[in-house]
Motif scaffolding. Sequence first.
Motif: not given
Length: 70
Positions: A10-15, A18-21
Amino acid sequence: MTMKHVKLVGIGLALIIVVVLILQNTQQVETRILFATIEMPRAVLLFITAALGFAAGLLMALRRPQKPRD
């Protein structure tokens, strides 16, 4: 899959999200903070907002009392 693995995924997906955005939003924007107007790339504003949110979440997690382990 253990709960620790689920949290890490979950943390990896959220990161990644955020980077893509942040990378997709590079245009300049004007931001008003109280009486000051600051012009900066939207990516910097998004990064600052994400970092402040992460810091607030970390502080709240550290503040929470620990459960006794059996």
